[in-house]
Design an enzyme around this catalytic site. Structure first.
Site, mmCIF file in Angstrom:
data_model
loop_
_atom_site.group_PDB
_atom_site.id
_atom_site.type_symbol
_atom_site.label_atom_id
_atom_site.label_comp_id
_atom_site.label_asym_id
_atom_site.label_seq_id
_atom_site.Cartn_x
_atom_site.Cartn_y
_atom_site.Cartn_z
ATOM 1 N NE ARG A 48 60.001 39.789 -8.473
ATOM 2 C CZ ARG A 48 60.579 38.367 -7.777
ATOM 3 N NH1 ARG A 48 59.696 37.598 -7.603
ATOM 4 N NH2 ARG A 48 60.851 38.278 -6.603
ATOM 5 C CD1 TRP A 103 63.558 46.753 -3.075
ATOM 6 C CD2 TRP A 103 62.678 48.116 -4.746
ATOM 7 N NE1 TRP A 103 62.928 48.386 -2.648
ATOM 8 C CE2 TRP A 103 62.421 48.559 -3.426
ATOM 9 C CE3 TRP A 103 62.310 49.220 -5.847
ATOM 10 C CZ2 TRP A 103 61.495 49.959 -3.353
ATOM 11 C CZ3 TRP A 103 61.553 50.211 -5.798
ATOM 12 C CH2 TRP A 103 61.415 50.567 -4.544
ATOM 13 C CG ASN A 142 66.051 38.172 -6.107
ATOM 14 O OD1 ASN A 142 66.718 39.460 -6.435
ATOM 15 N ND2 ASN A 142 65.206 37.591 -6.349
ATOM 16 N N GLY A 143 67.780 39.598 -1.479
ATOM 17 C CA GLY A 143 68.200 39.178 -0.974
ATOM 18 C C GLY A 143 68.669 40.325 0.009
ATOM 19 C CE LYS A 154 45.870 51.185 3.091
ATOM 20 N NZ LYS A 154 46.509 52.018 4.019
ATOM 21 C CD GLU A 213 44.765 54.828 1.153
ATOM 22 O OE1 GLU A 213 45.531 53.554 1.740
ATOM 23 O OE2 GLU A 213 45.584 55.202 -0.053
ATOM 24 C CG HIS A 256 34.346 64.777 23.941
ATOM 25 N ND1 HIS A 256 33.701 65.091 25.308
ATOM 26 C CD2 HIS A 256 34.906 64.220 24.998
ATOM 27 C CE1 HIS A 256 34.156 64.858 26.694
ATOM 28 N NE2 HIS A 256 35.117 64.104 25.962
ATOM 29 C CE LYS A 304 52.672 52.693 -3.638
ATOM 30 N NZ LYS A 304 52.180 51.745 -2.230
#
Ligand code: AGP
Length: 604
Positions: A26, A74, A100-101, A481, A484, A500, A599
């Site tokens: 995670r 995190w 968490n939160g 996207k 990639e 054009h 990343k």
């Protein structure tokens, strides 16, 4: 995203570490555990990886414990350091809390608790929960946690352990997942099923407002009123690898499904009485009121989010907003004065070109406001102010949920600055508050339809994405996207630019993805679509539901719900992400780790 794991019913300290290892995917910046022995609480928590925590615990790993809770953090409130790592504790060091939160009202709660004599040691919002449980604890831990959560605004999944309460641990959730299970001997709770399925596949997903009391081998579920509720047991078939991805095939599609939650988390605590409140910008009001130029610098997807900011801000008032890719900006001879605001957008906060541009701005006396997802990243340290997007770590290399989080925060920022200039847009604020639900309904109802459309375009080598106004950057992002993750040539253009030059590319082998939602440029987009059709291009149009005007002129449609025009970039963004995902998936490509990409782009 933070991770929670806990068990009761006997085991070794090392099992807490093993639980955390399964939550590592995670993403996190620090880790910690807590357990109790003979009425004493032991807490070990450190910045860095779970393996480092394991090293710190060393000989304690084999210790027998009755229960324990563990966490990977995190950072959202407070930089990643040992003090801010979880578990957080009360004044007496009897209670350990993992969370968490985001607790929205933690500042008010902290002030009240301080006035009552509680002493705080961290910068986290979580610490207020430990002190609230301490305040309400009267021998009954479930009751204390129940009372504590009634005081909380915001989102949480929490786990609570009390050194004097040997036989139970308590968990509670609101808007942040928790899963409970038991295997007859022990019971467990975690933020997702990954660390649980080796013990039991019959689990209960707690619902919002519910609490779980875990005792050895059993658990009970309660409403926040204290009333016991029946368990709805679900059987999990996934293996551990699939469980990490929440049952999805790739992190990218999982992260797209997280977007409604990301919007809601980005808004949490930032709207009050239909106005935007950005506490992070405290002390800057006078400066912002005198700003007459905004420079936005960013790369890739973050640059596209910056372009949408420009269109949105200009829709609120005429203003001088310039958006530039950092790798160009850093070499320019830019004019910056005390009336210039520079916004640097970077999901990772480590993009070398953006950091160099920030250096340039600062060397010319300018002020930088960072929009980032990573607390304590270099960009946030180099910038005077930061507004975090709180999207949780994004694992797939292609940015999806972070982009949607950036848009949300940039809209809030635009509204905030506009309010300082005297603007007032309660209607827009209200529509942003409704957006998580709209986005959720859209994803649920459209994912299969978009997959079906994508399946028809898997064989094409070239795509052209077109849009106008605020949906022009969506065309750029849609094309990026697709490039990639599916390695397909895709170009994005302002639809008005077709004639054009780019229109020369079009034929039956060059499909066009056109955004023609019901905004003031709809008629112009219709004409552009007809132009492309006249060159035999296949057209996939992103339309507003019920729009049949183009039925005869397009090949396929992706329908969006009717929205205020400024909200379309959110859903167009998601629709193009889903399209790219399904094209790449049909080609069986390594979607989460596309070739040649990283990343975090820390090289120039
Ligand atoms: C997004 O899908 C890309 N991987 C890439 O364009 C990215 O947005 C760009 O490198 C900027 O990254 P940042 O937001 O971390 O600065």
């Amino acid at each position: 995203m933070c991770g929670i794991y806990g068990f009761i019913g006997g085991g070794k300290v090392e099992e807490l570490i093993n639980g955390l290892k399964k939550l590592e995917y995670r993403g996190y910046d620090s880790a910690g555990i807590a357990f109790a022995k003979n009425g004493e609480l032991f807490v070990e928590k450190h910045t860095g990886k779970v393996d480092q925590l394991r090293e710190h615990l060393n000989s304690d790993l084999s210790k027998r414990i009755n229960s324990g809770i563990a966490h990977t953090r995190w950072a959202s409130h407070g930089i990643p350091n040992d003090l801010n790592a979880h578990p957080q504790m009360d004044c007496q060091h009897k209670i350990a809390v993992v969370h968490n939160g985001i607790i929205e009202n933690y500042e008010q709660l902290k002030e009240t608790l301080k006035a009552e004599g509680h002493v705080f040691v961290s910068q986290t919002d979580t610490e207020v929960v430990a002190h609230l449980v301490e305040k309400y604890f009267n021998g009954d831990l479930l009751d204390a946690v129940r009372k504590a959560i009634l005081d909380l605004d915001g989102t949480y999944a929490i786990g609570v352990l009390h050194a004097d309460v040997k036989d139970e641990i308590i968990f509670a959730r609101r808007k942040s997942p928790l899963v409970v299970t038991a295997d007859g001997k022990r019971s467990y709770c975690a933020s997702d099923v990954t660390p649980l399925i080796s013990s039991s596949r019959d689990v209960v997903f707690l619902e919002d407002g519910q609490l779980a009391r875990l005792v050895a081998g059993e658990y009970e579920i309660f409403e926040s009123s204290g009333k016991s509720v029946a368990k709805t047991i679900q059987h999990i078939e996934w293996d551990e690898k699939a469980a990490e991805k929440g049952g999805y095939k790739h992190f990218m599609i999982k992260e797209i499904h997280e977007e409604p939650r990301v919007i809601s988390d980005a808004i949490t605590g930032r709207i009050s009485e239909k106005k935007v409140v950005l506490k992070e910008l405290k002390g800057w009001d006078n400066y912002l009121k005198n700003v007459n130029k905004i420079n936005v610098i960013a790369c890739g997807t973050s640059y596209h989010a910056g372009l949408i900011f420009k269109y949105f801000f200009e829709s609120l008032r005429p203003f001088n907003v310039e958006v530039e890719v950092s790798s160009e900006y850093r070499y320019r001879n830019v004019l910056i004065d005390e009336h210039t605001l520079t916004i640097a957008i970077s999901q990772s906060g480590e993009t070398a070109d953006t950091l160099e541009s920030v250096g340039l701005v600062k060397s010319r006396g300018g002020k930088v406001l960072a929009i980032s997802n990573v607390v304590g990243s270099t960009l946030t340290r180099e910038s005077e102010k930061t507004v975090y997007i709180n999207a949780g770590p994004e694992i797939s290399v292609a940015s999806t949920k972070a982009y949607i989080g950036q848009l949300t925060v940039l809209y809030l920022l635009a509204l905030y600055i506009d309010e300082l200039f005297g603007g007032n847009h309660p209607d827009i604020v209200e529509s942003l508050q409704k957006l998580p639900e709209i986005a959720d309904n859209f994803i649920i109802s459209s994912v299969e339809a978009i997959k079906e459309v994508a399946s028809k375009y898997v064989g094409y080598e070239n795509f052209m994405y077109i849009g106008r106004g605020i949906n022009y950057p969506s065309a750029l992002e849609g094309a990026l996207k697709l490039k990639e993750i599916s390695y397909t040539n895709a170009v994005g253009y302002q639809a008005g630019e077709l004639k054009h030059g780019p229109i020369a590319l079009l034929d039956e082998k060059f499909p066009v993805m056109a955004v023609a939602v019901n905004d003031q440029l709809y008629n112009k987009m219709m004409s552009n679509i007809l132009e492309t059709k006249a060159r035999n291009a296949h057209v996939v149009a992103v339309l507003t539901e019920g729009d049949l005007n183009l039925k005869e002129s397009i090949n396929d449609a992706i329908f969006l719900p009717k929205l205020p025009s400024y909200l379309y970039p959110f859903l167009v963004g998601t629709a193009f992400q889903l399209f790219a995902y399904h094209v790449a998936d049909a080609r069986d490509l390594n979607i989460d780790m596309p070739r040649n990409l990283a990343k975090s782009v820390t090289i120039e």
